[in-house]
Write a protein that holds these residues in place. Structure first.
Motif, PDB file in Angstrom:
ATOM      1  N   VAL A   1      31.653-129.109 101.481  1.00 57.28           N
ATOM      2  CA  VAL A   1      32.054-128.103 100.916  1.00 57.28           C
ATOM      3  C   VAL A   1      33.308-128.874  99.301  1.00 57.28           C
ATOM      4  CG1 VAL A   1      32.529-126.161  99.908  1.00 57.28           C
ATOM      5  CG2 VAL A   1      30.945-126.181 102.104  1.00 57.28           C
TER       6      VAL A   1
ATOM      7  N   TYR B   1      40.530-118.081 102.353  1.00 55.07           N
ATOM      8  CA  TYR B   1      39.429-116.790 102.161  1.00 55.07           C
ATOM      9  C   TYR B   1      39.841-116.140 103.257  1.00 55.07           C
ATOM     10  CZ  TYR B   1      36.019-118.723  99.011  1.00 55.07           C
ATOM     11  OH  TYR B   1      35.808-119.897  97.724  1.00 55.07           O
TER      12      TYR B   1
ATOM     13  N   GLY C   1      24.451-120.322  92.502  1.00 57.41           N
ATOM     14  CA  GLY C   1      24.797-121.667  93.131  1.00 57.41           C
ATOM     15  C   GLY C   1      24.384-121.552  94.584  1.00 57.41           C
ATOM     16  N   LEU C   2      24.079-120.476  94.932  1.00 57.85           N
ATOM     17  CA  LEU C   2      23.292-119.944  96.173  1.00 57.85           C
ATOM     18  C   LEU C   2      22.308-120.632  95.944  1.00 57.85           C
ATOM     19  CD1 LEU C   2      23.217-118.906  98.619  1.00 57.85           C
ATOM     20  CD2 LEU C   2      22.358-116.739  98.087  1.00 57.85           C
TER      21      LEU C   2
ATOM     22  N   THR D   1      34.742-121.401 103.576  1.00 54.89           N
ATOM     23  CA  THR D   1      34.625-121.506 102.394  1.00 54.89           C
ATOM     24  C   THR D   1      33.515-120.218 102.139  1.00 54.89           C
ATOM     25  OG1 THR D   1      32.626-122.595 101.015  1.00 54.89           O
ATOM     26  CG2 THR D   1      32.070-121.995 103.321  1.00 54.89           C
TER      27      THR D   1
ATOM     28  N   LEU E   1      21.745-124.194  96.492  1.00 58.16           N
ATOM     29  CA  LEU E   1      21.334-124.986  97.383  1.00 58.16           C
ATOM     30  C   LEU E   1      20.617-124.892  98.469  1.00 58.16           C
ATOM     31  CD1 LEU E   1      25.456-123.998  98.227  1.00 58.16           C
ATOM     32  CD2 LEU E   1      24.757-126.237  98.770  1.00 58.16           C
TER      33      LEU E   1
ATOM     34  N   THR F   1      28.165-120.867 100.895  1.00 64.64           N
ATOM     35  CA  THR F   1      27.520-122.033 101.910  1.00 64.64           C
ATOM     36  C   THR F   1      26.448-121.772 102.714  1.00 64.64           C
ATOM     37  OG1 THR F   1      29.338-122.505 100.398  1.00 64.64           O
ATOM     38  CG2 THR F   1      28.506-124.104 102.385  1.00 64.64           C
TER      39      THR F   1
ATOM     40  N   LYS G   1      33.912-120.394  87.879  1.00 61.92           N
ATOM     41  CA  LYS G   1      34.481-121.851  88.398  1.00 61.92           C
ATOM     42  C   LYS G   1      34.644-122.778  86.851  1.00 61.92           C
ATOM     43  CE  LYS G   1      32.420-121.016  91.856  1.00 61.92           C
ATOM     44  NZ  LYS G   1      33.112-120.341  92.723  1.00 61.92           N
TER      45      LYS G   1
HETATM   46  C1  LIG Z   1      31.912-122.814  97.872  1.00 62.73           C
HETATM   47  C2  LIG Z   1      31.015-122.008  96.615  1.00 62.73           C
HETATM   48  N1  LIG Z   1      29.882-122.309  97.532  1.00 62.73           N
HETATM   49  C3  LIG Z   1      28.841-121.411  96.764  1.00 62.73           C
HETATM   50  C4  LIG Z   1      28.762-120.660  96.312  1.00 62.73           C
HETATM   51  C5  LIG Z   1      27.705-120.085  95.323  1.00 62.73           C
HETATM   52  O1  LIG Z   1      28.238-119.933  93.966  1.00 62.73           O
HETATM   53  P1  LIG Z   1      27.477-119.116  93.834  1.00 62.73           P
HETATM   54  O2  LIG Z   1      28.242-117.408  93.107  1.00 62.73           O
HETATM   55  O3  LIG Z   1      26.658-119.034  91.310  1.00 62.73           O
HETATM   56  O4  LIG Z   1      25.618-118.264  93.928  1.00 62.73           O
HETATM   57  C6  LIG Z   1      29.901-120.574  95.230  1.00 62.73           C
HETATM   58  C7  LIG Z   1      30.749-119.212  94.487  1.00 62.73           C
HETATM   59  O5  LIG Z   1      31.665-118.039  94.630  1.00 62.73           O
HETATM   60  C8  LIG Z   1      31.099-121.529  95.508  1.00 62.73           C
HETATM   61  O6  LIG Z   1      32.689-121.145  96.171  1.00 62.73           O
END
Ligand SMILES: Cc1ncc(COP(=O)(O)O)c(C=O)c1O
Length: 368
Positions: free
Chosen positions: A130, A312, A59-60, A84, A63, A88, A185
């Motif tokens: 987010v 968090y 996910g990082l 978040t 983005l 993010t 997730k």
């Molecule tokens: C809100 C949010 N953004 C981004 C990410 C990043 O995803 P990843 O761990 O797949 O890089 C996460 C995951 O922890 C997340 O919860």
């Protein structure tokens, strides 16, 4: 112990489907950027109502690649939330841009538009929403704000698989949606995986180039990219798990409905329920409560056999690399209070009714 997530509790049917996927990949002899990845990209983009899906490593990276495709980089500011996952804001930094932190609405934990307006500057290029804990809220208002200000609207959908507002999917309201398929997730792989969903085929082509060293065709590099390719094994596992996602989501929503109906709200506070007529807008990646005596409650729940986590405990602006990042001049007090009080209860689809009852009884014993 009732756990926050328990993959061993998954059904034999799910495991059999995943094993079939693994077998298919091994028999194909093709492990990176192949047919499974393409099928999953198409399937997930279709579920989001989007024209294009670009599978990436996590996910990082989804983005970061999304920001880079839009040309957001050095000197540009992106307004987002301090409540978040750190990924993010790390993505904004890695794209070379500056994250600007606005405060949250304490009722939901989501970005507050009034605070966002105080963060606008001539350098602002985008608002990065987010959909925290699985909540998609009032996307039309964000679209209007971004349109008026001439900004891109971007969506971090790592926690909001299948969330919908008026039938329209998370990730489809702005320029892109960035998904994570980290194992915990709502739709998770058996390792790291992510996807960028987009409207525009040309932007998708550029994202495909960036995820693969900036390579347009074999050994031709028009720009500097990264290595962030969704591998075939994770794609096959995600394809195997996808047919179960609607059922899992409904189970999360049913558990949340019981928590909402049965948790006593004396020592704890629930976050706002989805807006009227928008029951699909919250997919309960996490069920979060707030409690002024959080440490005592958490110890009480652990002793009662209930695992909890805080999402968090330290807001972004209080993390060491972020202490001098720009923010709402009025402060980030709601985010700080939320970070001190939030507590996530188990809400995964494998929980039995008996386990849900035990969680409710344990929280209510604390309140009583
Ligand atoms: C809100 C949010 N953004 C981004 C990410 C990043 O995803 P990843 O761990 O797949 O890089 C996460 C995951 O922890 C997340 O919860």
């Amino acid at each position: 112990m009732i756990l926050m997530n328990d993959f061993r509790a998954e059904s034999a049917e799910v495991q059999a489907a995943m094993l079939q996927g693994v077998q298919r990949v091994l028999s194909s002899g093709w492990y990176v950027l192949g047919e499974e990845g393409r099928r999953f990209e198409q399937a997930w983009a279709a579920r989001c109502g989007m024209a294009e899906g670009v599978g990436v490593g996590n996910g990082l990276d989804a983005l970061e690649i999304g920001l880079r495709v839009l040309g957001i980089g050095p000197g540009d500011e992106v307004i987002t939330t301090p409540m978040t996952a750190f990924a993010t804001v790390l993505a904004v930094q890695r794209a070379g841009a500056i994250p600007v932190l606005a405060d949250i609405d304490p009722r939901t934990g989501l970005l507050d538009p009034v605070s966002v307006k105080r963060c606008l500057s001539p350098r602002t290029r985008a608002v990065l929403l987010v959909h925290l804990y699985g909540q998609l809220h009032a996307p039309g208002e964000w679209q209007a704000l971004c349109r008026t200000q001439g900004l891109y609207l971007l969506e971090d959908c790592a926690q909001s698989h299948l969330a919908r507002w008026d039938g329209q999917s998370a990730g489809s309201f702005g320029e892109f949606g960035a998904y994570s398929f980290y194992p915990t997730k709502n739709l998770g792989a058996a390792g790291d995986a992510g996807m960028l969903v987009l409207h525009d085929p040309q932007m998708a082509e550029r994202a495909r180039c960036l995820r693969n060293y900036g390579q347009s065709e074999r050994y031709h590099h028009p720009e500097l990219g990264m290595n962030s390719r969704l591998d075939e094994m994770q794609a096959a596992l995600l394809l195997a798990r996808l047919p179960f996602l609607a059922h899992w989501t409904a189970r999360r929503q049913a558990i949340a409905a019981r928590y909402r109906a049965e948790l006593q709200q004396s020592a704890v506070r629930l976050l706002a329920a989805p807006a009227q007529g928008q029951s699909e807008s919250h997919v309960y990646h996490l069920f979060v409560i707030a409690c002024a005596q959080r440490a005592t409650l958490q110890a009480h729940l652990t002793a009662a056999g209930v695992q909890t986590l805080c999402h968090y405990p330290v807001p972004v602006h209080q993390q060491p690399p972020a202490t001098d990042w720009p923010r709402d001049p009025a402060g980030l007090l709601h985010a700080e209070r939320h970070a001190a009080q939030c507590l996530s209860l188990p809400c995964h689809p494998g929980l039995s009714d008996g386990e849900v009852e035990r969680v409710i009884a344990a929280v209510n014993a604390f309140c009583g």
